[in-house]
Structure formats: C-alpha cells, structure tokens
Design an enzyme around this catalytic site. Sequence first.
Site, PDB file in Angstrom:
ATOM      1  N   LYS A 181       7.562  -4.845  15.133  1.00 48.92           N
ATOM      2  CA  LYS A 181       8.051  -3.562  14.599  1.00 48.92           C
ATOM      3  C   LYS A 181       8.962  -2.886  15.632  1.00 48.92           C
ATOM      4  N   LEU A 190      -9.285  -1.139   8.156  1.00 47.76           N
ATOM      5  CA  LEU A 190     -10.622  -0.611   8.423  1.00 47.76           C
ATOM      6  C   LEU A 190     -11.241   0.184   7.255  1.00 47.76           C
ATOM      7  N   PRO A 193      -8.652  -9.138  20.421  1.00 47.50           N
ATOM      8  CA  PRO A 193      -7.956  -9.366  21.697  1.00 47.50           C
ATOM      9  C   PRO A 193      -6.836  -8.340  21.898  1.00 47.50           C
ATOM     10  N   THR A 231       5.949   2.353  12.858  1.00 48.01           N
ATOM     11  CA  THR A 231       4.572   2.681  13.226  1.00 48.01           C
ATOM     12  C   THR A 231       4.495   3.309  14.623  1.00 48.01           C
ATOM     13  N   ASP A 232       3.415   4.048  14.857  1.00 47.19           N
ATOM     14  CA  ASP A 232       3.194   4.599  16.207  1.00 47.19           C
ATOM     15  C   ASP A 232       2.763   3.512  17.196  1.00 47.19           C
ATOM     16  N   GLU A 233       2.403   2.320  16.663  1.00 49.92           N
ATOM     17  CA  GLU A 233       1.875   1.279  17.548  1.00 49.92           C
ATOM     18  C   GLU A 233       2.932   0.748  18.513  1.00 49.92           C
ATOM     19  N   ASN A 273     -13.341   4.953  15.888  1.00 47.88           N
ATOM     20  CA  ASN A 273     -13.613   4.109  14.713  1.00 47.88           C
ATOM     21  C   ASN A 273     -15.035   4.290  14.184  1.00 47.88           C
ATOM     22  N   ALA A 290       4.989  -5.498  18.485  1.00 47.12           N
ATOM     23  CA  ALA A 290       6.205  -5.998  19.143  1.00 47.12           C
ATOM     24  C   ALA A 290       7.287  -6.286  18.100  1.00 47.12           C
ATOM     25  N   ARG A 304      -7.998   6.316  16.560  1.00 48.59           N
ATOM     26  CA  ARG A 304      -6.784   6.289  15.743  1.00 48.59           C
ATOM     27  C   ARG A 304      -6.545   7.700  15.206  1.00 48.59           C
ATOM     28  N   LEU A 316       6.462 -10.103  -2.771  1.00 48.20           N
ATOM     29  CA  LEU A 316       5.089 -10.320  -3.254  1.00 48.20           C
ATOM     30  C   LEU A 316       4.352 -11.339  -2.392  1.00 48.20           C
ATOM     31  N   TYR A 328       2.229  -7.761  16.075  1.00 46.90           N
ATOM     32  CA  TYR A 328       2.684  -6.830  15.029  1.00 46.90           C
ATOM     33  C   TYR A 328       3.547  -5.723  15.624  1.00 46.90           C
ATOM     34  N   ASN A 342      -2.478   5.089   8.206  1.00 44.39           N
ATOM     35  CA  ASN A 342      -2.620   5.669   6.867  1.00 44.39           C
ATOM     36  C   ASN A 342      -3.903   5.174   6.199  1.00 44.39           C
ATOM     37  N   PHE A 360       0.823  -1.221   0.000  1.00 40.56           N
ATOM     38  CA  PHE A 360       0.000   0.000   0.000  1.00 40.56           C
ATOM     39  C   PHE A 360       0.861   1.277   0.000  1.00 40.56           C
TER      40      PHE A 360
HETATM   41  P1  NAD Z   1       1.483  -3.683   3.176  1.00 40.99           P
HETATM   42  O1  NAD Z   1       1.167  -4.894   3.999  1.00 40.99           O
HETATM   43  O2  NAD Z   1       0.428  -3.106   2.298  1.00 40.99           O
HETATM   44  O3  NAD Z   1       2.739  -4.004   2.225  1.00 40.99           O
HETATM   45  C1  NAD Z   1       3.868  -4.697   2.654  1.00 40.99           C
HETATM   46  C2  NAD Z   1       4.715  -5.047   1.430  1.00 40.99           C
HETATM   47  O4  NAD Z   1       5.908  -5.722   1.894  1.00 40.99           O
HETATM   48  C3  NAD Z   1       4.018  -5.997   0.452  1.00 40.99           C
HETATM   49  O5  NAD Z   1       4.212  -5.558  -0.869  1.00 40.99           O
HETATM   50  C4  NAD Z   1       4.715  -7.335   0.691  1.00 40.99           C
HETATM   51  O6  NAD Z   1       4.744  -8.168  -0.466  1.00 40.99           O
HETATM   52  C5  NAD Z   1       6.116  -6.880   1.091  1.00 40.99           C
HETATM   53  N1  NAD Z   1       6.818  -7.888   1.903  1.00 40.99           N
HETATM   54  C6  NAD Z   1       6.340  -8.550   2.988  1.00 40.99           C
HETATM   55  N2  NAD Z   1       7.270  -9.413   3.449  1.00 40.99           N
HETATM   56  C7  NAD Z   1       8.366  -9.257   2.662  1.00 40.99           C
HETATM   57  C8  NAD Z   1       9.664  -9.844   2.653  1.00 40.99           C
HETATM   58  N3  NAD Z   1      10.018 -10.790   3.559  1.00 40.99           N
HETATM   59  N4  NAD Z   1      10.555  -9.444   1.724  1.00 40.99           N
HETATM   60  C9  NAD Z   1      10.218  -8.503   0.790  1.00 40.99           C
HETATM   61  N5  NAD Z   1       8.997  -7.924   0.742  1.00 40.99           N
HETATM   62  C10 NAD Z   1       8.092  -8.297   1.667  1.00 40.99           C
HETATM   63  O7  NAD Z   1       2.046  -2.627   4.212  1.00 40.99           O
HETATM   64  P2  NAD Z   1       1.865  -1.025   4.222  1.00 40.99           P
HETATM   65  O8  NAD Z   1       0.581  -0.699   4.866  1.00 40.99           O
HETATM   66  O9  NAD Z   1       2.203  -0.502   2.876  1.00 40.99           O
HETATM   67  O10 NAD Z   1       3.024  -0.633   5.253  1.00 40.99           O
HETATM   68  C11 NAD Z   1       4.360  -0.387   4.807  1.00 40.99           C
HETATM   69  C12 NAD Z   1       5.231  -0.108   6.025  1.00 40.99           C
HETATM   70  O11 NAD Z   1       4.717   1.008   6.724  1.00 40.99           O
HETATM   71  C13 NAD Z   1       5.281  -1.262   7.030  1.00 40.99           C
HETATM   72  O12 NAD Z   1       6.588  -1.375   7.514  1.00 40.99           O
HETATM   73  C14 NAD Z   1       4.327  -0.815   8.136  1.00 40.99           C
HETATM   74  O13 NAD Z   1       4.710  -1.351   9.383  1.00 40.99           O
HETATM   75  C15 NAD Z   1       4.504   0.689   8.091  1.00 40.99           C
HETATM   76  N6  NAD Z   1       3.337   1.492   8.527  1.00 40.99           N
HETATM   77  C16 NAD Z   1       2.102   1.256   8.000  1.00 40.99           C
HETATM   78  C17 NAD Z   1       1.025   2.053   8.401  1.00 40.99           C
HETATM   79  C18 NAD Z   1      -0.353   1.853   7.812  1.00 40.99           C
HETATM   80  O14 NAD Z   1      -1.303   2.488   8.290  1.00 40.99           O
HETATM   81  N7  NAD Z   1      -0.537   1.050   6.806  1.00 40.99           N
HETATM   82  C19 NAD Z   1       1.222   3.063   9.346  1.00 40.99           C
HETATM   83  C20 NAD Z   1       2.502   3.273   9.865  1.00 40.99           C
HETATM   84  C21 NAD Z   1       3.562   2.477   9.436  1.00 40.99           C
HETATM   85  P1  TYD Z   2      -6.725  -1.393  11.231  1.00 38.30           P
HETATM   86  O1  TYD Z   2      -7.071  -0.721   9.944  1.00 38.30           O
HETATM   87  O2  TYD Z   2      -6.604  -2.887  11.249  1.00 38.30           O
HETATM   88  O3  TYD Z   2      -5.398  -0.683  11.767  1.00 38.30           O
HETATM   89  P2  TYD Z   2      -4.660  -0.827  13.223  1.00 38.30           P
HETATM   90  O4  TYD Z   2      -5.211  -1.989  13.952  1.00 38.30           O
HETATM   91  O5  TYD Z   2      -3.236  -1.030  12.796  1.00 38.30           O
HETATM   92  O6  TYD Z   2      -4.893   0.487  13.911  1.00 38.30           O
HETATM   93  O7  TYD Z   2      -7.814  -0.996  12.311  1.00 38.30           O
HETATM   94  C1  TYD Z   2      -8.090   0.360  12.617  1.00 38.30           C
HETATM   95  C2  TYD Z   2      -9.082   0.368  13.770  1.00 38.30           C
HETATM   96  O8  TYD Z   2     -10.323  -0.190  13.299  1.00 38.30           O
HETATM   97  C3  TYD Z   2      -8.657  -0.514  14.943  1.00 38.30           C
HETATM   98  O9  TYD Z   2      -9.057   0.110  16.164  1.00 38.30           O
HETATM   99  C4  TYD Z   2      -9.426  -1.805  14.745  1.00 38.30           C
HETATM  100  C5  TYD Z   2     -10.696  -1.331  14.046  1.00 38.30           C
HETATM  101  N1  TYD Z   2     -11.319  -2.310  13.105  1.00 38.30           N
HETATM  102  C6  TYD Z   2     -12.684  -2.588  13.201  1.00 38.30           C
HETATM  103  O10 TYD Z   2     -13.401  -2.044  14.075  1.00 38.30           O
HETATM  104  N2  TYD Z   2     -13.222  -3.469  12.307  1.00 38.30           N
HETATM  105  C7  TYD Z   2     -12.480  -4.102  11.351  1.00 38.30           C
HETATM  106  O11 TYD Z   2     -13.027  -4.928  10.583  1.00 38.30           O
HETATM  107  C8  TYD Z   2     -11.082  -3.787  11.253  1.00 38.30           C
HETATM  108  C9  TYD Z   2     -10.212  -4.427  10.213  1.00 38.30           C
HETATM  109  C10 TYD Z   2     -10.546  -2.878  12.145  1.00 38.30           C
END
Ligand code: NAD
Ligand code: TYD
Length: 354
Positions: free
Chosen positions: A164, A200, A292, A134-136, A259, A162, A224, A35, A160, A190, A10
Amino acid sequence: MILITGGAGFIGSNFIIDWLGAPGQDEALVNVDRLTYAGNLENLAGVEHDSRYRFVRLDICERDRILELLRAQRPRAIVHFAAESHVDRSILGPGEFVRTNIEGTFSLLQAAHGYWGELDAPSRATFRFVHVSTDEVYGSLGPTDAPFREASAYQPNSPYSASKAASDHLVRAWHHTYGFPAITTNCSNNYGPYQFPEKLIPLVIANAIAGKPLPVYGDGTNVRDWLYVGDHCAALRSVLRSGRPGQTYNIGGGVEMANIDVVRAVCRLLDELRPDPAGPHERLVSYVTDRPGHDWRYAIDARKIAGELRWTPAESFASGIARTARWYLEHQSWVERVLSGAYKDWIATNYGGR
Ligand code: NAD
Ligand code: TYD
C-alpha cells in the site's frame, strides 16, 4: 458519473450503497471489480437493478481495457478501493499484494492519466482520483508516541502495508510529475456490515455466534483505532467534494482500543443480544501464537480532515459496534454463504498451526 474500483469488497460496497441511497442522488456509478475471494456481489443485490448502477468485472491490471472503459463511461472521478487487504494473507502469500496493490495501482494510474489527458480543459480541471489507503503505511507506534499525522514518515512493516505504501508513492509521483489530480486518504481500521469474517471484528462475531474459539493473537494488548465504515465513506465523499489535489488526508475514529477489549466488548454485546445457554461468550477467548511482525499500535490524528473538510465521525464505538453486531445477527445466511469452501481452507492455513 463516478467510477469505483473494488466496489464488491467491504468498504466499496458500503460506499456504493450509501452513494446510491443518498436523498436526491442522480449521479451514476460504475463498479469495476475482479471479484477475488473478497469480492461479493451479494452485498450489492439491493442496487443491482438500479439504473444508476453498473457492474463491470475487470482486473485493474488490465490497463487497456480500463482505458477503454473510461473512454466509454467518461467518469468525472475515480475512487480506488481495489486491493488485497488482509495482513495475514500478505504474510502467507505476498505475491498477489505486489500484483494488485502495486502493479494494479500503476496500471490504473496509467489508464486514468491517459483518459484525463484527453478531457477538455474544464473537465480536466475538475477531475479527481481518490486513492483509498491505510494508516498501516506509517508503521507501528509505541504507547506514548503521538498519533500518525499526514507528515509522519512511512515505515511499513508487513507485505500488505509495504504494497500500500508503494501504491501511495506512485499516486504522489503522478501528481507531482504530471499534475494528475490525485488525493490519497490513509484510514484506520474499519468495521461494519459486509466485512469479510477473516478480519478481527466479524471473525469474532461469527465465531462467538457459532460457539467457536475467539483467536486473540499474542497477549491481546495490540492497539487499533476503530472507525465505523459509514463514517469512512462519509469522509471519502467529503474528500471527493472538497479535498485538494496532491494532498493526503488521515481518517480515523479516535477510538484506540486493545484487541482484547474489542473482543470483550463484542462478547458482552452478544451476551445481551443473543445469550448463550452455555455461558458468557468471553469463555471462548483463546490466546494463540502472535502474528509475525505484528504492529503494536496504530492511532490517527484526524485534525486536518476535521479542520479543512469539516468531517468528524458520527458513530461512537458503542453505537457502531452495536449496529454491526445486530447486522451480523440479522444476516447469518450471508455469513454462512461466505464461510463456504475456499474460506474453510484459509481458516485451516492461518489458524491450523497456531
Ligand atoms: P476488501 O478486501 O474487502 O475488498 C477488496 C475488493 O477489491 C474486492 O471486492 C476484490 O474483489 C477487489 N479486487 C482485488 N483485486 C482486484 C483487482 N486486481 N482488480 C479489481 N478488483 C480487485 O477490502 P476493503 O476492506 O473493502 O478495503 C478497501 C480499500 O480500503 C483497500 O484499498 C484497503 O487497503 C483500504 N483500507 C481498508 C481498511 C479496513 O479496515 N478494511 C482500512 C483502511 C484502508
Ligand atoms: P485485522 O482485522 O486483521 O486488521 P489489521 O491487521 O489490518 O489491523 O486485525 C486487527 C487486530 O486484531 C490486529 O492487531 C490483529 C488482531 N487479530 C487477532 O488477534 N486475531 C485474529 O484472528 C485476527 C484476524 C486479528
């Protein structure tokens, strides 16, 4: 040139599209991605034939092959996105999170450190490794707690977060011990185009369009801090440009929302953009068993990156969510292809017993 890991996911694919689309951009980019289920090359169809772009299918755990690739491509920087990223999947199967997020980051650091050590002094001085986290990692806030700062204690609660957190510690140690020029960013949730509909916002959009229930965990009051993905990518470019090695930067939208309010906002937008003759989309909201260990609240204090690097988000939640909803409506075939075979199994596993 620069090298990206996880560029088919993403945020990575948004970063690549923005990077190559920037006016006057002449710097090439190599995308290394294993991939997994979350990696989708369809996101990058528009740049596939761009001479500045190259895709290499590779697992970041393959240290020797990564080192070989670095020696061949000679990037001036690495932006490390690759990770397992979904909390619910980490609860049901933490092993892949330990493998990619911890062991994978370790392997990548070893390869990158080896490559960096072979560079000439000027290239070594300007090389950067940006670790996207991540902020998590900071755990969960109560209603009156101050937002997370860079100095907040690490208190990860899910497999997750832990994993990161562990990767952040490795990156920190590589800078502290070896002087490796790494920078870590900790970003809030994001949303935007190309997000896999297990998270979500895209899940709610896809289900609402299909007239399916909108699953809200627990009572829907978990909070969030939402950031449009293009703003995260802009923040990462500013960190790459001017961030200081050894530093960490918190990135957030300053948009704290429960949410249920996010779900209602999406429903109202879809009521306008694509009215459902059966009635308002909000009728589809369905409260389901909580996750959980569900973290209650995340909020980011982004004053450091704003002050030091002059980054602030360009999108409000209203403008970002409208762009996002329109994108999903215009790309329903993308959603349909993503919602095929393996994803159906995930829906049954995660929501079946709730
Ligand atoms: P995503 O799950 O959409 O994409 C992860 C990508 O990494 C995929 O293309 C997958 O094929 C690739 N990948 C997974 N394991 C791999 C491996 N062993 N070797 C090579 N490639 C591999 O994730 P995202 O939402 O795009 O997040 C990207 C980064 O940003 C992550 O590190 C995540 O922790 C961090 N992040 C995400 C968010 C969010 O809201 N999505 C927020 C803060 C930080
Ligand atoms: P998510 O997008 O999985 O991100 P994160 O858990 O990393 O914050 O979830 C965002 C919020 O939405 C989180 O508090 C869990 C909640 N959620 C639901 O209520 N229903 C759902 O089906 C999903 C996937 C998440």
